[in-house]
Design a protein around this motif. Structure first.
Motif, PDB file in Angstrom:
ATOM      1  N   UNK A  47     -18.695 -40.938  31.442  1.00 22.08           N
ATOM      2  CA  UNK A  47     -19.926 -40.586  30.739  1.00 22.08           C
ATOM      3  C   UNK A  47     -20.472 -41.790  29.975  1.00 22.08           C
ATOM      4  N   UNK A  48     -19.626 -42.458  29.227  1.00 23.01           N
ATOM      5  CA  UNK A  48     -20.034 -43.633  28.445  1.00 23.01           C
ATOM      6  C   UNK A  48     -20.560 -44.731  29.364  1.00 23.01           C
ATOM      7  N   UNK A  49     -19.850 -45.000  30.470  1.00 25.40           N
ATOM      8  CA  UNK A  49     -20.263 -46.042  31.419  1.00 25.40           C
ATOM      9  C   UNK A  49     -21.604 -45.715  32.045  1.00 25.40           C
ATOM     10  N   UNK A  50     -21.776 -44.470  32.475  1.00 21.60           N
ATOM     11  CA  UNK A  50     -23.027 -44.085  33.134  1.00 21.60           C
ATOM     12  C   UNK A  50     -24.228 -44.220  32.193  1.00 21.60           C
ATOM     13  N   UNK A  51     -24.075 -43.817  30.948  1.00 18.05           N
ATOM     14  CA  UNK A  51     -25.173 -43.974  29.989  1.00 18.05           C
ATOM     15  C   UNK A  51     -25.506 -45.454  29.837  1.00 18.05           C
ATOM     16  N   UNK A  52     -24.495 -46.289  29.697  1.00 16.10           N
ATOM     17  CA  UNK A  52     -24.700 -47.735  29.552  1.00 16.10           C
ATOM     18  C   UNK A  52     -25.423 -48.314  30.773  1.00 16.10           C
ATOM     19  N   UNK A  53     -24.928 -47.990  31.966  1.00 19.29           N
ATOM     20  CA  UNK A  53     -25.532 -48.538  33.187  1.00 19.29           C
ATOM     21  C   UNK A  53     -26.969 -48.073  33.380  1.00 19.29           C
ATOM     22  N   UNK A  54     -27.203 -46.802  33.124  1.00 20.16           N
ATOM     23  CA  UNK A  54     -28.517 -46.230  33.428  1.00 20.16           C
ATOM     24  C   UNK A  54     -29.551 -46.449  32.334  1.00 20.16           C
ATOM     25  N   UNK A  55     -29.109 -46.666  31.082  1.00 19.44           N
ATOM     26  CA  UNK A  55     -30.081 -46.723  29.988  1.00 19.44           C
ATOM     27  C   UNK A  55     -29.953 -47.935  29.069  1.00 19.44           C
ATOM     28  N   UNK A  56     -28.809 -48.618  29.051  1.00 20.48           N
ATOM     29  CA  UNK A  56     -28.607 -49.723  28.124  1.00 20.48           C
ATOM     30  C   UNK A  56     -28.083 -49.296  26.768  1.00 20.48           C
ATOM     31  N   UNK A  57     -27.903 -47.995  26.559  1.00 21.35           N
ATOM     32  CA  UNK A  57     -27.390 -47.508  25.282  1.00 21.35           C
ATOM     33  C   UNK A  57     -25.871 -47.352  25.341  1.00 21.35           C
ATOM     34  N   UNK A  58     -25.228 -47.606  24.209  1.00 23.64           N
ATOM     35  CA  UNK A  58     -23.802 -47.329  24.062  1.00 23.64           C
ATOM     36  C   UNK A  58     -23.690 -46.038  23.264  1.00 23.64           C
ATOM     37  N   UNK A  93     -32.563 -50.747  32.032  1.00 24.27           N
ATOM     38  CA  UNK A  93     -31.967 -50.264  33.281  1.00 24.27           C
ATOM     39  C   UNK A  93     -31.072 -51.361  33.840  1.00 24.27           C
ATOM     40  N   UNK A  94     -29.815 -51.018  34.053  1.00 22.46           N
ATOM     41  CA  UNK A  94     -28.876 -51.972  34.642  1.00 22.46           C
ATOM     42  C   UNK A  94     -27.967 -51.268  35.648  1.00 22.46           C
ATOM     43  N   UNK A  95     -28.522 -50.284  36.312  1.00 21.62           N
ATOM     44  CA  UNK A  95     -27.800 -49.456  37.279  1.00 21.62           C
ATOM     45  C   UNK A  95     -27.423 -50.278  38.508  1.00 21.62           C
ATOM     46  N   UNK A  96     -26.125 -50.434  38.798  1.00 16.17           N
ATOM     47  CA  UNK A  96     -25.714 -51.222  39.962  1.00 16.17           C
ATOM     48  C   UNK A  96     -26.113 -50.583  41.294  1.00 16.17           C
ATOM     49  N   UNK A  97     -26.401 -49.287  41.274  1.00 17.34           N
ATOM     50  CA  UNK A  97     -26.782 -48.596  42.510  1.00 17.34           C
ATOM     51  C   UNK A  97     -28.288 -48.665  42.784  1.00 17.34           C
ATOM     52  N   UNK A  98     -29.069 -49.133  41.823  1.00 16.35           N
ATOM     53  CA  UNK A  98     -30.511 -49.262  42.011  1.00 16.35           C
ATOM     54  C   UNK A  98     -31.226 -47.929  42.153  1.00 16.35           C
ATOM     55  N   UNK A  99     -30.732 -46.891  41.493  1.00 17.70           N
ATOM     56  CA  UNK A  99     -31.317 -45.557  41.625  1.00 17.70           C
ATOM     57  C   UNK A  99     -32.157 -45.134  40.418  1.00 17.70           C
ATOM     58  N   UNK A 100     -32.176 -45.938  39.361  1.00 17.57           N
ATOM     59  CA  UNK A 100     -32.887 -45.582  38.129  1.00 17.57           C
ATOM     60  C   UNK A 100     -34.207 -46.350  38.065  1.00 17.57           C
ATOM     61  N   UNK A 101     -35.297 -45.613  37.743  1.00 17.95           N
ATOM     62  CA  UNK A 101     -36.632 -46.209  37.728  1.00 17.95           C
ATOM     63  C   UNK A 101     -37.302 -46.174  36.365  1.00 17.95           C
TER      64      UNK A 101
END
Length: 136
Positions: A47-58, A93-101
């Motif tokens: 959960x923590x990782x996904x928020x970080x990757x998708x939004x930049x928030x910790x 946005x820093x999603x490694x999968x490139x799915x966040x816009x």
């Protein structure tokens, strides 16, 4: 086949953190930050990782909220929803999968009308936002 993941319900100033997501060829839809469990990872860590990757928030995890289980496209799944609190960071946005816009803080009224990736989540999300429905 079995898929397991985590989702984060993160509220701030009466709004819900959401991301616009989808593959390049599909319609983009809104969701709370979420994703699949990686090898050796806890659901809280996911959960923590996904928020970080998708939004930049910790975020820090405040509590477990809800479990959603079912079958989608022939795959059994289980998703644990957590309540998260922002501790630092800024929208990026820093999603490694490139799915966040896009990243957005959504009000109760806005949530009523968004096209969701998981429409079955609308009631759950609205229940958490309901106490803030009158906040502008």
């Amino acid at each position: 086949m079995f898929w397991e993941g985590a989702s984060c319900i993160c509220l701030h100033k009466g709004k819900l953190l959401m991301v616009l997501q989808g593959t390049s060829e599909e319609e983009k839809r809104w969701s709370v930050p979420s994703g699949g469990l990686e090898l050796g990872e806890t659901l809280e860590g996911c959960c923590i990782r996904e928020v970080w990757e998708e939004t930049g928030y910790i975020v820090k995890i405040k509590e477990k909220l809800h479990i959603k289980e079912g079958v989608s496209f022939g795959i059994n799944f289980k998703v644990q929803y957590f309540l998260g609190e922002i501790v630092s960071g800024f929208p990026k946005i820093q999603d490694p999968d490139g799915l966040i816009y896009d990243i957005r803080w959504v009000s109760f009224e806005e949530l009523k009308h968004l096209t969701l990736s998981f429409p079955e989540d609308r009631e759950l999300l609205m229940n958490y936002l309901a106490p803030f429905a009158d906040i502008i």
